[in-house]
Design an enzyme around this catalytic site. Structure first.
Site, PDB file in Angstrom:
ATOM      1  N   GLY A 130    -129.371  86.671  44.843  1.00 49.32           N
ATOM      2  CA  GLY A 130    -129.618  86.030  43.557  1.00 49.32           C
ATOM      3  C   GLY A 130    -129.449  86.982  42.398  1.00 49.32           C
ATOM      4  O   GLY A 130    -129.246  86.569  41.263  1.00 49.32           O
ATOM      5  N   SER A 136    -126.962  88.943  42.157  1.00 46.56           N
ATOM      6  CA  SER A 136    -125.517  89.134  41.995  1.00 46.56           C
ATOM      7  C   SER A 136    -125.060  88.845  40.577  1.00 46.56           C
ATOM      8  O   SER A 136    -125.456  87.851  39.965  1.00 46.56           O
ATOM      9  CB  SER A 136    -124.755  88.210  42.932  1.00 46.56           C
ATOM     10  N   ASP A 140    -114.876  92.755  42.940  1.00 46.11           N
ATOM     11  CA  ASP A 140    -115.936  91.745  42.868  1.00 46.11           C
ATOM     12  C   ASP A 140    -116.370  91.519  41.426  1.00 46.11           C
ATOM     13  O   ASP A 140    -117.443  91.938  41.010  1.00 46.11           O
ATOM     14  CB  ASP A 140    -117.135  92.135  43.733  1.00 46.11           C
ATOM     15  N   SER A 179    -123.137  93.589  42.897  1.00 45.34           N
ATOM     16  CA  SER A 179    -122.259  92.975  43.891  1.00 45.34           C
ATOM     17  C   SER A 179    -123.001  92.658  45.182  1.00 45.34           C
ATOM     18  O   SER A 179    -122.965  91.529  45.665  1.00 45.34           O
ATOM     19  CB  SER A 179    -121.084  93.912  44.191  1.00 45.34           C
ATOM     20  N   HIS A 181    -117.877  86.981  43.541  1.00 43.33           N
ATOM     21  CA  HIS A 181    -118.276  86.067  44.608  1.00 43.33           C
ATOM     22  C   HIS A 181    -119.196  84.976  44.077  1.00 43.33           C
ATOM     23  O   HIS A 181    -119.475  84.015  44.787  1.00 43.33           O
ATOM     24  CB  HIS A 181    -118.912  86.825  45.790  1.00 43.33           C
TER      25      HIS A 181
END
Length: 393
Positions: free
Chosen positions: A334, A336, A254, A351, A227
């Site tokens: 942030g 991620s 993801d 994720s 993402h």
């Protein structure tokens, strides 16, 4: 899914200033100094667990060995013979459905626990719920997946969610024998904002680097969250080009990969945000109950434990992701794409997580007296399906 890039909080600017190597790591940090790397991991785990550094060192060694044993048993037992495993203290417990499987588990030095439902049974329930979510929606349902300790599929639902889609999903879950629990959190992918070490996407929003790898031709690749890379074309690190878009898998999975620019050196290490790093020695998957630490640009270096495998998460807007691992380290927006490790074994890239409203911000559970729940995309699946080889040291 773009988010405005905020000003960097001063507290995290200090961590950036402490870096000495222009290198991309799991997080971004200096090359590993072996004694310091081990010490950093052990100290972080000791703080998280309230133990001594010596106890944390022994715990990491024990849990790494038990996780490797769990992986071997999982590969040798049929899905009809077992239903997962977990670490309890200094032993591995394996849920089994047959006497033959129990004997094999004992011979391997683990403790069998006889259960009613096999892994195949639990997977069938989860698959039914996955199909329902993708066709009819999941409303306020946050996540679902098999829990080996309860021998059931557990379904987490946002408190107060009572729309038709939620009620239909819960009714189907209960009909299938799943356990339904209510939560005050909302689960979100963590691509947005609040600064520290980071890479920037299209000069608009921020994520964290994961692990370095190489493709079949030997070219360097950064593995991060899907993402983060979805629909993006420009990735920068400390003001220079990190690389170009290579692949994205989101939703469903993801992960995203970035073909790294030659101006950066990918290092087989994870930043611990104290001027040191933890080396990456391999990617043996950790068992339920094992220690887990994550590196990310918002919450830095935080630790917890693996609490579930193969979880399906509803991020809203039709974005449903399956096959995630759940853990209890603090993770926020942030973080991620950031690196998750158990000891020196790479586990996956961050994720999403269960976030709670506090003072106008969304924070991880521990900051408001709640249990943390966060999710990472397992790395081994990414490596296999993308044809990549993890960088190790």
């Amino acid at each position: 899914m773009t988010h405005p890039r905020p000003a960097r909080p001063r507290v995290l600017t200090l961590a950036v200033a402490a870096l000495t190597a222009c290198a991309v790591v799991g997080g971004v940090g200096p090359a590993p100094a072996s004694a310091e790397a081990r010490s950093g991991m052990e100290q972080a785990l000791a703080r998280s667990e309230g133990t001594t550094v010596a106890q944390a060192r022994q715990q990491i060694a024990t849990e790494n060995a038990l996780s490797a044993k769990a992986a071997r048993l999982d590969a040798s037992l049929a899905d009809s013979e077992h239903a997962g495993s977990w670490i309890a203290g200094d032993e591995l417990v394996v849920a089994v459905t047959t006497d033959e499987a129990a004997a094999e588990v004992r011979a391997a030095g683990a403790r069998p626990e006889t259960v009613r439902r096999s892994q195949a049974d639990l997977d069938a329930v989860q698959a039914r719920l996955d199909r329902l979510a993708r066709t009819g929606g999941a409303g306020g349902v946050l996540s679902w997946g098999a829990d080996p300790r309860s021998n059931a599929v557990t379904v987490e639902v946002a408190a107060g969610a009572d729309d038709a889609a939620t009620e239909a999903f819960v009714a189907e879950a209960e009909e299938l024998g799943a356990e339904v629990v209510r939560s005050g959190a909302e689960i979100r992918p963590l691509a947005s904002v609040l600064g520290g070490q980071e890479y920037v996407i299209d000069n608009a929003y921020v994520c964290s680097t994961g692990f370095g790898a190489r493709d079949s031709a030997g070219r360097p690749v950064v593995v991060t969250a899907g993402h983060c890379t979805e629909g993006a074309s420009r990735f920068t690190f400390r003001g220079t080009t990190l690389g170009t878009h290579r692949s994205t898998r989101f939703p469903g999975d993801d992960w995203g990969t970035i073909a790294a620019a030659s101006t950066h050196t990918l290092v087989a290490a994870v930043d611990t945000y104290d001027g040191s790093s933890v080396r990456v020695a391999g990617s043996t998957a950790a068992a339920v109950g094992a220690n887990l630490c994550k590196s990310g640009r918002t919450t830095d270096w935080t630790c917890g434990r693996v609490t579930g495998l193969n979880r399906t998460v509803n991020y809203g807007g039709g974005d449903i992701v399956s096959g995630l691992t759940e853990h209890t380290a603090c993770v926020e927006q942030g973080d991620s794409g950031g690196a998750n490790v158990s000891g020196t074994q790479a586990q996956g890239v961050s994720s999403g997580g269960a976030l709670y409203s506090s003072g106008g911000s969304l924070v991880c559970g521990e900051k408001v007296g709640q249990r943390n729940a966060a999710y990472f995309q397992p790395l081994n699946e990414v490596l296999q399906r993308e044809g990549l080889r993890l960088l190790t040291s």
